[in-house]
Structure formats: structure tokens, C-alpha cells
Design an enzyme around this catalytic site. Structure first.
Site, PDB file in Angstrom:
ATOM      1  N   HIS A 216       0.830  -1.205   0.000  1.00  0.00           N
ATOM      2  CA  HIS A 216       0.000   0.000   0.000  1.00  0.00           C
ATOM      3  C   HIS A 216       0.870   1.262   0.000  1.00  0.00           C
ATOM      4  CE1 HIS A 216      -2.937   2.756   2.274  1.00  0.00           C
ATOM      5  NE2 HIS A 216      -3.442   2.586   1.072  1.00  0.00           N
TER       6      HIS A 216
ATOM      7  N   HIS B 256       0.055  11.219  -1.396  1.00  0.00           N
ATOM      8  CA  HIS B 256      -1.293  10.899  -0.905  1.00  0.00           C
ATOM      9  C   HIS B 256      -2.087  12.128  -0.514  1.00  0.00           C
ATOM     10  CE1 HIS B 256      -4.327   9.791   2.114  1.00  0.00           C
ATOM     11  NE2 HIS B 256      -4.447   8.668   1.417  1.00  0.00           N
TER      12      HIS B 256
END
Ligand code: G3P
Ligand code: MG
Length: 239
Positions: A11, A53
Site C-alpha cells: 500500500h 497521498h
């Protein structure tokens, strides 16, 4: 067409053992035997797709301010952790191809940049994976972004990404011709799992950092999980 789906996705590049969304993370995931990585792609002020992100720089870099307002000349000089730089999407794609990793490209538009981000990421993805045996898997929380990807690069498979899967998920899967359904592991629902399985739609869950939880999800019919703890899960180590 969907490439074969590994059970484990590192991830945010390489999870938590390396700075998130960096080339070091992707390299580490590959070294630990991972065959798939997920990373987030957003646009800089110059319109360059980069791996990051948050909409702001503070948490993951030594910079300040909004990613979408920061030019490349500043972004690429920042430290994204342990001396790593923020990668360009192109660099991450090249690394995934070099290592034979399946890339889950999460289009992560800053608010108000959904169209622009999806257009740039989709078009670059087509070029970056040109001639590749294994296409990436594009996903986004933004259905608008997924729709744009479908229109611009229909040949690249798409996944729908939700926190909680909405009741109309199947209609959206059909409308957007998505091949996978991604959702928060905390909210995965057995009814949805059963409907998806019946239709051959793999469900991928984020973020799973405990082996017991992963095994429970697999037992319930989840196809793959995204993990930050790439050290915990036994995948085949590679040289
Ligand atoms: O794509 C799965 C997962 O990464 C979605 O959540 O916030 O970590 O991008 P987030
Ligand atoms: Mg993500």
C-alpha cells in the site's frame, strides 16, 4: 482485461517500511517478493503527475503548502523521507515494469482537479505501459475520474474505490465497466461479497495490517488486500 491478481498489494508504494509513495518503497516491496503495489497519483502546479497521498505537503515531506499549488522546481527538491524524492508517475511506472509489478494506480485528484488529473494520468498510463504484457489497474474514489479513464483509455482495466460500498455499486460497476471493487476492510459486507463473487468481480480491501484480519477476509471471499506491513505477510522472497 484484468491481469492475474496477487493476494497482496504493498500500500502507498512500499507500505510503512519505507517512506510512502516513493521509489524506495516500490523497490523494497519488490525485494520482499510483492508482485503488486498501489500508489496515489496527484498533479503538481505544473500539471506533472506525481506520487503523493495528501493534498498538502506537510505530513510526508519537508515542504509546506498545497501540492496543486507547488511547482515542480520546488516539489522535486523536497525530502519525502530518508532522503527520498517525490517520484514522478513516469518513474514509478518504469520501476513497476522493470520489476514486473502489477501497479494499482489510484488517481488522487486534489479537490477541483478531478478532470485534469484523470486526463493526465490516464493518457500517461497509456504511454507508460505501451507494449507491456501486464497493464496497470486504475482506480479512484472519484467516479468522475474513473469515467474519464474509461473514455480515454478503455483498454486499461478500472476498479471502483469506496470507503463503504454504496447500494448502487453494481450499477456503477456496469456503467463504468469496472473489473474490480475496492473498499475499506472495516466495512466489507458479506452481501456485497456474495453478489460480487457471483459476478466474478474481485473485491480488494484496504488497509489490512494484521495477519488474522487478512486471513479472515480471504476466508470470506476477499480476493486481495492492501497492506502497509509488507514485512508481516509471507510472500515469496525474490532475489
Ligand atoms: O487504493 C486503496 C487505498 O489506498 C485507498 O485509501 O487513502 O490510502 O489512498 P488511501
Ligand atoms: Mg491510495
Amino acid at each position: 482485461m484484468l491481469p492475474p491478481l496477487p493476494r497482496w498489494f504493498a500500500h502507498r508504494g512500499g507500505g510503512s517500511l519505507a517512506p510512502e509513495n516513493t521509489l524506495a518503497g516500490i523497490r523494497l516491496a519488490a525485494r520482499l517478493g510483492y508482485r503488486a503495489v498501489e500508489f496515489d497519483v496527484m498533479l503538481s502546479a505544473d500539471g506533472t503527475p506525481i506520487l503523493i497521498h495528501d493534498e498538502t505537503l506537510e505530513r510526508t515531506t519537508n515542504g509546506v503548502g498545497h501540492v496543486c499549488e507547488t511547482p515542480d522546481s520546488i516539489l522535486f527538491a523536497l525530502d519525502a523521507g530518508h532522503g527520498e524524492r517525490i517520484p514522478r508517475f513516469a518513474e514509478a511506472a518504469a520501476l513497476c515494469r522493470e520489476y514486473g509489478l502489477l501497479a494499482n494506480v489510484e488517481i488522487k485528484p486534489a479537490a477541483g482537479y478531478e478532470h485534469q488529473t484523470a486526463e493526465v494520468v490516464a493518457c500517461q498510463a497509456r504511454t507508460l505501459w505501451q507494449g507491456a504484457l501486464m497493464m496497470p489497474l486504475i482506480s479512484s474514489f472519484s467516479l468522475t475520474a474513473v469515467e474519464i479513464a474509461r473514455d480515454l483509455v478503455p483498454e486499461i482495466p478500472r476498479g471502483l474505490l469506496f470507503d463503504r460500498v454504496p447500494p448502487n455499486w453494481l450499477l456503477e460497476v456496469e456503467r463504468l465497466q469496472a473489473v474490480t471493487l475496492h473498499c475499506n476492510a472495516r466495512h466489507v459486507d458479506d452481501e456485497v461479497l456474495s453478489q460480487a463473487r457471483g459476478r466474478g468481480i474481485p473485491i480488494l480491501c484496504y488497509t489490512v495490517n494484521a495477519p488474522d484480519q487478512a486471513h479472515d477476509l480471504f476466508a470470506r471471499g476477499v480476493s486481495a488486500v492492501f497492506t502497509d506491513r509488507i514485512d508481516l505477510f509471507a510472500v515469496e522472497p525474490s532475489a
